[in-house]
Design a protein around this motif. Structure first.
Motif, PDB file in Angstrom:
ATOM      1  N   PRO A 155     -48.699   3.521 -17.521  1.00 53.75           N
ATOM      2  CA  PRO A 155     -48.843   4.988 -17.572  1.00 53.75           C
ATOM      3  C   PRO A 155     -47.590   5.732 -17.131  1.00 53.75           C
ATOM      4  O   PRO A 155     -47.452   6.117 -15.970  1.00 53.75           O
ATOM      5  CB  PRO A 155     -50.002   5.237 -16.584  1.00 53.75           C
ATOM      6  N   GLY A 156     -46.673   5.926 -18.065  1.00 55.01           N
ATOM      7  CA  GLY A 156     -45.459   6.647 -17.716  1.00 55.01           C
ATOM      8  C   GLY A 156     -44.397   6.523 -18.787  1.00 55.01           C
ATOM      9  O   GLY A 156     -44.686   6.271 -19.953  1.00 55.01           O
ATOM     10  N   PHE A 157     -43.138   6.652 -18.360  1.00 58.06           N
ATOM     11  CA  PHE A 157     -42.023   6.639 -19.302  1.00 58.06           C
ATOM     12  C   PHE A 157     -40.729   6.346 -18.559  1.00 58.06           C
ATOM     13  O   PHE A 157     -40.667   6.388 -17.320  1.00 58.06           O
ATOM     14  CB  PHE A 157     -41.922   7.985 -20.035  1.00 58.06           C
ATOM     15  N   VAL A 158     -39.681   6.052 -19.330  1.00 56.58           N
ATOM     16  CA  VAL A 158     -38.326   5.955 -18.799  1.00 56.58           C
ATOM     17  C   VAL A 158     -37.609   7.236 -19.200  1.00 56.58           C
ATOM     18  O   VAL A 158     -37.578   7.591 -20.383  1.00 56.58           O
ATOM     19  CB  VAL A 158     -37.578   4.730 -19.362  1.00 56.58           C
ATOM     20  N   ASP A 159     -37.052   7.966 -18.226  1.00 54.42           N
ATOM     21  CA  ASP A 159     -36.406   9.232 -18.559  1.00 54.42           C
ATOM     22  C   ASP A 159     -34.966   9.016 -19.011  1.00 54.42           C
ATOM     23  O   ASP A 159     -34.468   7.881 -19.054  1.00 54.42           O
ATOM     24  CB  ASP A 159     -36.493  10.218 -17.386  1.00 54.42           C
ATOM     25  N   SER A 160     -34.283  10.092 -19.358  1.00 58.04           N
ATOM     26  CA  SER A 160     -32.934   9.988 -19.906  1.00 58.04           C
ATOM     27  C   SER A 160     -31.931   9.462 -18.888  1.00 58.04           C
ATOM     28  O   SER A 160     -30.847   9.004 -19.261  1.00 58.04           O
ATOM     29  CB  SER A 160     -32.478  11.357 -20.422  1.00 58.04           C
ATOM     30  N   ALA A 161     -32.264   9.511 -17.598  1.00 58.56           N
ATOM     31  CA  ALA A 161     -31.381   8.990 -16.555  1.00 58.56           C
ATOM     32  C   ALA A 161     -31.648   7.517 -16.259  1.00 58.56           C
ATOM     33  O   ALA A 161     -31.000   6.934 -15.384  1.00 58.56           O
ATOM     34  CB  ALA A 161     -31.549   9.811 -15.279  1.00 58.56           C
ATOM     35  N   GLY A 162     -32.610   6.918 -16.976  1.00 61.09           N
ATOM     36  CA  GLY A 162     -32.921   5.521 -16.762  1.00 61.09           C
ATOM     37  C   GLY A 162     -33.893   5.265 -15.633  1.00 61.09           C
ATOM     38  O   GLY A 162     -34.098   4.112 -15.223  1.00 61.09           O
ATOM     39  N   GLU A 163     -34.540   6.321 -15.119  1.00 60.24           N
ATOM     40  CA  GLU A 163     -35.532   6.149 -14.070  1.00 60.24           C
ATOM     41  C   GLU A 163     -36.907   5.902 -14.684  1.00 60.24           C
ATOM     42  O   GLU A 163     -37.268   6.524 -15.683  1.00 60.24           O
ATOM     43  CB  GLU A 163     -35.586   7.381 -13.170  1.00 60.24           C
ATOM     44  N   LEU A 164     -37.667   5.013 -14.074  1.00 61.32           N
ATOM     45  CA  LEU A 164     -39.016   4.709 -14.540  1.00 61.32           C
ATOM     46  C   LEU A 164     -39.994   5.604 -13.793  1.00 61.32           C
ATOM     47  O   LEU A 164     -40.025   5.606 -12.554  1.00 61.32           O
ATOM     48  CB  LEU A 164     -39.364   3.242 -14.292  1.00 61.32           C
ATOM     49  N   GLN A 165     -40.768   6.385 -14.553  1.00 62.92           N
ATOM     50  CA  GLN A 165     -41.717   7.307 -13.939  1.00 62.92           C
ATOM     51  C   GLN A 165     -43.146   6.896 -14.309  1.00 62.92           C
ATOM     52  O   GLN A 165     -43.457   6.691 -15.485  1.00 62.92           O
ATOM     53  CB  GLN A 165     -41.446   8.743 -14.393  1.00 62.92           C
ATOM     54  N   THR A 185     -46.863   6.852 -25.855  1.00 65.39           N
ATOM     55  CA  THR A 185     -48.007   5.941 -25.901  1.00 65.39           C
ATOM     56  C   THR A 185     -49.253   6.733 -25.520  1.00 65.39           C
ATOM     57  O   THR A 185     -49.171   7.924 -25.198  1.00 65.39           O
ATOM     58  CB  THR A 185     -47.834   4.764 -24.925  1.00 65.39           C
ATOM     59  N   ASP A 186     -50.377   6.054 -25.512  1.00 67.98           N
ATOM     60  CA  ASP A 186     -51.638   6.727 -25.172  1.00 67.98           C
ATOM     61  C   ASP A 186     -51.799   6.951 -23.677  1.00 67.98           C
ATOM     62  O   ASP A 186     -52.802   7.524 -23.242  1.00 67.98           O
ATOM     63  CB  ASP A 186     -52.821   5.906 -25.694  1.00 67.98           C
ATOM     64  N   THR A 187     -50.857   6.497 -22.864  1.00 64.16           N
ATOM     65  CA  THR A 187     -50.958   6.658 -21.416  1.00 64.16           C
ATOM     66  C   THR A 187     -49.800   7.445 -20.819  1.00 64.16           C
ATOM     67  O   THR A 187     -49.758   7.652 -19.614  1.00 64.16           O
ATOM     68  CB  THR A 187     -51.018   5.280 -20.730  1.00 64.16           C
ATOM     69  N   SER A 188     -48.872   7.890 -21.639  1.00 67.24           N
ATOM     70  CA  SER A 188     -47.716   8.627 -21.125  1.00 67.24           C
ATOM     71  C   SER A 188     -48.057  10.104 -20.955  1.00 67.24           C
ATOM     72  O   SER A 188     -48.792  10.678 -21.760  1.00 67.24           O
ATOM     73  CB  SER A 188     -46.537   8.492 -22.089  1.00 67.24           C
ATOM     74  N   PRO A 189     -47.515  10.769 -19.917  1.00 66.20           N
ATOM     75  CA  PRO A 189     -47.755  12.205 -19.758  1.00 66.20           C
ATOM     76  C   PRO A 189     -46.957  13.071 -20.730  1.00 66.20           C
ATOM     77  O   PRO A 189     -47.148  14.280 -20.769  1.00 66.20           O
ATOM     78  CB  PRO A 189     -47.311  12.472 -18.312  1.00 66.20           C
TER      79      PRO A 189
END
Length: 334
Positions: free
Chosen positions: A120-130, A239-243
């Motif tokens: 449940p999340g994403f990798v942002d443009s800075a490479g951080e996993l949220q 995905t179905d779990t990303s905000p």
């Protein structure tokens, strides 16, 4: 007597040298054992830090009453006190909204990359996993919205950044943050398939022909009536779990591809700022209610795509998202 004195001095010197040589390794063991309150897996962390020397420092901050917790581990890398991994977690809405302001600035079409295995999340443009997880142990807020926990974790820029080692390291940190903040979230599982590099601007997920999109988060594209043109491809960035995330539609342009249309979805009341201006709803957007909060959808396209085609694509996209997420009350604007 003098001979025994020399032997004794030599033995002391040898023991002192052995102690001096062992000290960095003892410190490594101790820091790995205690950093982040013992949540770090030794093997994965050592793999991340294999580009440098010994571990040098571990830090932990916790303000349970304010809903935040964080930790980090550093090593003797190319730069002084280089980060191996860092993690910050927040359960307060204001803190989460502030972080999303950087991940989804302005119109919200900034690029984020989905996590594998429906994490449940994403990798942002800075490479951080949220990671954004629901907190059943914290109940709902005064507005009736379920409490959630946002966890932001990242390997240091000078680490090996092996994808599997990264996920093996950060997933236990998410679970640990849930325990520390009383979130009660369901424990996450380290993804099994992490081939290739962590996604970023130089390692973007590959697009697929729209006819092959059915098994992705952009499956609607396989059924949609897209503007005339051959070779439509879709890059699934949600995905179905990303905000939040996008479906980018592109056409062949010479030897490369050019994005012609992007459909974005954002889940949570924080996203209302992305679709309003001076309190007025923007055209070519849509909204619904999902899990007690707002969900917002929007389309952005090149000049070659007309408004009618944009509306049709937005409608197909939003209807698919509402069905996937179990939302209700879909409304379109403009």
């Amino acid at each position: 007597m003098r001979r025994w004195w020399k032997v004794w001095c030599a033995a002391v010197a040898v023991l002192a040298l052995a102690g001096w040589l062992c000290t960095p390794y003892v410190k490594d063991w101790w820091l790995l054992r205690t950093a982040c309150d013992g949540a770090l897996p030794s093997g994965a962390v050592r793999q991340l830090a294999s580009t440098g020397g010994h571990f040098t420092r571990a830090d932990t901050t916790e303000h349970a009453g304010l809903g935040d917790y964080g930790c980090s581990l550093r090593f003797d890398g190319p730069h002084d006190a280089t980060l191996v991994v860092t993690m910050s977690a927040y359960t307060r809405r204001d803190d989460q909204d502030a972080k999303f302001l950087f991940s989804f600035p302005q119109d919200g079409f900034g690029t984020v990359y989905p996590l594998p295995d429906d994490l449940p999340g994403f990798v942002d443009s800075a490479g951080e996993l949220q990671f954004l997880l629901r907190c059943p142990a914290l109940g709902r807020d005064s507005a009736g919205r379920p409490h959630r926990m946002l966890v932001i974790a990242a390997p240091g820029r000078d680490t090996l950044r092996d994808p599997h080692a990264v996920y093996e390291t950060v997933v236990p940190l998410v679970d640990s943050a849930s325990r520390h903040l009383g979130c009660g979230a369901k424990p996450l599982t380290v993804p099994k398939k992490t081939a290739g590099a962590l996604p970023d601007s130089s390692h973007q997920p590959r697009g697929v022909p729209v006819s092959e999109a059915a098994g992705t988060g952009c499956g609607w594209a396989a059924r949609a009536r897209l503007p005339k043109g051959r070779g439509w491809r879709v890059q699934p960035l949600l995905t179905d779990t990303s905000p939040g995330g996008r479906c980018d539609l592109s056409l062949r342009n010479g030897s490369g591809e050019q994005t012609e249309m992007s459909l974005a979805a954002w889940y949570g009341d924080w996203s209302n700022r992305l679709v309003t201006e001076h309190g007025v709803r923007m055209p070519l957007t849509a909204t619904a209610r999902c899990d007690g909060e707002s969900a917002n959808f929007a389309v952005r396209a090149s000049k070659s795509v007309g408004d009618a085609e944009r509306r049709a694509a937005l409608r197909s996209f939003a209807e698919d998202q509402v069905e996937r997420r179990g939302c209700s009350g879909l409304r379109s604007f403009g």
